[in-house]
Design an enzyme around this catalytic site. Structure first.
Site, short mmCIF file in Angstrom:
data_model
loop_
_atom_site.label_atom_id
_atom_site.label_comp_id
_atom_site.label_asym_id
_atom_site.label_seq_id
_atom_site.Cartn_x
_atom_site.Cartn_y
_atom_site.Cartn_z
N GLU A 92 10.56 -1.68 7.01
CA GLU A 92 11.64 -0.94 7.66
C GLU A 92 12.69 -0.60 6.60
OE1 GLU A 92 12.58 0.74 10.30
OE2 GLU A 92 14.52 0.94 9.34
N SER A 148 12.20 7.19 7.12
CA SER A 148 11.87 6.98 8.54
C SER A 148 12.30 5.58 8.97
CB SER A 148 10.36 7.14 8.74
OG SER A 148 10.01 6.90 10.09
N CYS A 183 1.34 -1.16 15.40
CA CYS A 183 1.31 -1.01 13.94
C CYS A 183 0.69 -2.24 13.26
CB CYS A 183 2.73 -0.79 13.43
SG CYS A 183 2.84 -0.61 11.65
N GLU A 219 0.84 -1.20 0.00
CA GLU A 219 0.00 0.00 0.00
C GLU A 219 0.87 1.26 0.00
OE1 GLU A 219 -4.13 -1.41 1.96
OE2 GLU A 219 -2.63 -0.74 3.39
N CYS A 276 6.06 -4.01 15.79
CA CYS A 276 5.74 -2.97 16.78
C CYS A 276 4.27 -3.16 17.17
CB CYS A 276 5.96 -1.58 16.19
SG CYS A 276 7.66 -1.32 15.63
N CYS A 332 3.45 8.65 0.39
CA CYS A 332 4.07 7.81 1.42
C CYS A 332 4.24 6.42 0.80
CB CYS A 332 3.14 7.77 2.64
SG CYS A 332 3.68 6.60 3.91
N LEU A 367 10.83 7.15 17.69
CA LEU A 367 11.38 7.04 19.05
C LEU A 367 10.36 6.43 20.02
CD1 LEU A 367 13.90 7.75 20.75
CD2 LEU A 367 12.81 9.93 21.27
N CYS A 421 -0.93 6.63 9.47
CA CYS A 421 0.29 5.96 9.93
C CYS A 421 -0.07 4.71 10.73
CB CYS A 421 1.09 6.86 10.86
SG CYS A 421 1.46 8.45 10.19
N CYS A 465 6.49 -6.57 7.20
CA CYS A 465 7.54 -6.00 8.05
C CYS A 465 7.95 -7.03 9.09
CB CYS A 465 7.00 -4.74 8.76
SG CYS A 465 8.28 -3.80 9.64
#
Ligand code: SAH
Length: 353
Positions: free
Chosen positions: A159, A190, A118, A91, A115, A104, A214, A331, A111
């Site tokens: 990532e 990022s 996400c 996407e 996390c 984006c 972070l 996001c 991934c």
């Protein structure tokens, strides 16, 4: 089959030379592919037919199919589902603005990071994208939207620093004035904070801007939401970023998702200035967008207070607009429902960690 969108100008020159053509033909092909953004070899009208024929035997311009497009959000945001030739899907999000048109892009199918906040991690990891596949997300959205994209953020699925070489090549292709021609300060990569990769850009430089996710100020809390923090804890991460800051042309952006009672306490705000010392930094606060995690977003009054606490401490801080919520394009919400159309044959790959 060589994807011409994967090659730099220099690589195209060598490729054409290897076919017995002069190097300047490589420059011409490069201009057609990246500056004129054509998608068919036949469109290279100033090249001899014999050259186009030689080229078409070995190479092509691979364009992903638009497998789905979300409805347009009120602010114009739209999510695209692209499908590559091998059936894998990612996407990408188009974010129009009054003066900027941002895309984006994804860097991996799925991934490995997992996390907790996400959605991408839930789908597993399938494969890395090539530089040409990253570039194509932007060029195909430009064509669909009839818009000239001005900004690219590597903030979609995956990532970027676990696909380092392809991402650096994509940055080079986006920023080349002879090709796509974006300004390097309008390109942002990022990362969750992969220390060896940050050490590498500290040595070699990177023309794009860097953003770091972070999300917490101590290892205990960060490891609870970002598992890779156990491998790359805050101390080596911040040391690597201090080394990078010496060569960086731009401030580093620190992304910080505000999660209720986890990282939105006054002591978190108080800890940030020391954590970021000696790094020209901007802080980008992000509201937690809904996924299937148990985490709750910080209440609005806490978001406002956190913002103020950081401002009062002298930090350069902004609150990211939560765009694309209406179409699950915000996001952390990117996750191809089916990573591939042939799901019976494709299985998730073990991650790098
Ligand atoms: N792996 C890279 C690139 C993905 S960027 C990285 O971690 O930076 C995606 C951005 O969206 C990151 O800042 C990430 O932390 C943020 N994000 C992920 N899930 C989110 C959620 N549920 N709500 C708000 N932001 C989220």
């Amino acid at each position: 089959m060589v994807n011409l969108r994967d090659l730099t100008q220099q690589e195209l020159e060598s490729f054409l030379e290897s076919l017995g053509h002069p190097a300047y033909r490589g420059r011409q092909v490069y201009r057609w592919v990246f500056a004129r953004r054509i998608s068919r070899l036949e469109d290279m009208t100033n090249l001899p037919v014999s050259l186009r024929r030689d080229l078409s035997e070995l190479a092509g311009i691979q364009t992903p199919a638009v497998a789905a497009v979300s409805p347009r959000a009120p602010d114009g945001t739209r999510k695209y589902l692209f499908e590559f030739q091998d059936g894998y899907r990612v996407e990408s999000v188009f974010l129009p603005g009054s003066s900027n048109q941002t895309v984006c892009i994804s860097t991996q199918v799925g991934c490995t990071l997992n996390c907790v906040f996400c959605a991408t991690g839930r789908m597993g990891f399938y494969r890395n994208l090539t530089a040409g596949e990253m570039v194509s997300q932007v060029l195909e959205i430009e064509r669909e939207e009839k818009a000239a994209v001005s900004n690219v953020v590597f903030m979609g699925m995956g990532e970027p620093f676990y696909n380092f070489d392809a991402v650096m090549k994509a940055v080079q292709l986006f920023a080349d004035p002879a090709g796509i021609g974006l300004s390097p300060r309008r390109i942002t990569v990022s990362t969750i904070g992969i220390v060896p990769a940050i050490r590498r850009i500290a040595r070699e430089g990177m023309s794009a801007k860097l953003a770091v996710s972070l999300h917490a100020t101590d290892d205990d809390r960060r490891s609870r939401i970002v598992p890779v923090n156990r491998k790359y804890p805050l101390d080596p991460l911040m040391k690597a970023l201090r080394a990078y800051a010496h060569v960086a042309r731009y401030a580093v952006t620190f992304e910080y998702i505000l999660i209720k009672n986890l990282n939105d306490r006054p002591e978190d705000a108080a800890a940030l200035p020391n954590l970021l010392r000696n790094i020209p930094a901007k802080i980008n606060l992000i509201r937690l967008h809904p996924t299937d995690s148990n985490l709750e977003p910080s209440p609005e009054e806490r978001v406002d207070a956190f913002l103020k606490e950081l401002r009062d401490a002298g930090l350069d801080v902004t609150l990211r607009a939560s765009r694309g919520l209406e179409c699950q394009a915000a996001c952390g919400q990117l996750a191809a429902q089916e990573p591939t159309r042939e799901k019976s044959v494709k299985v998730p790959q073990p991650g790098r960690d």
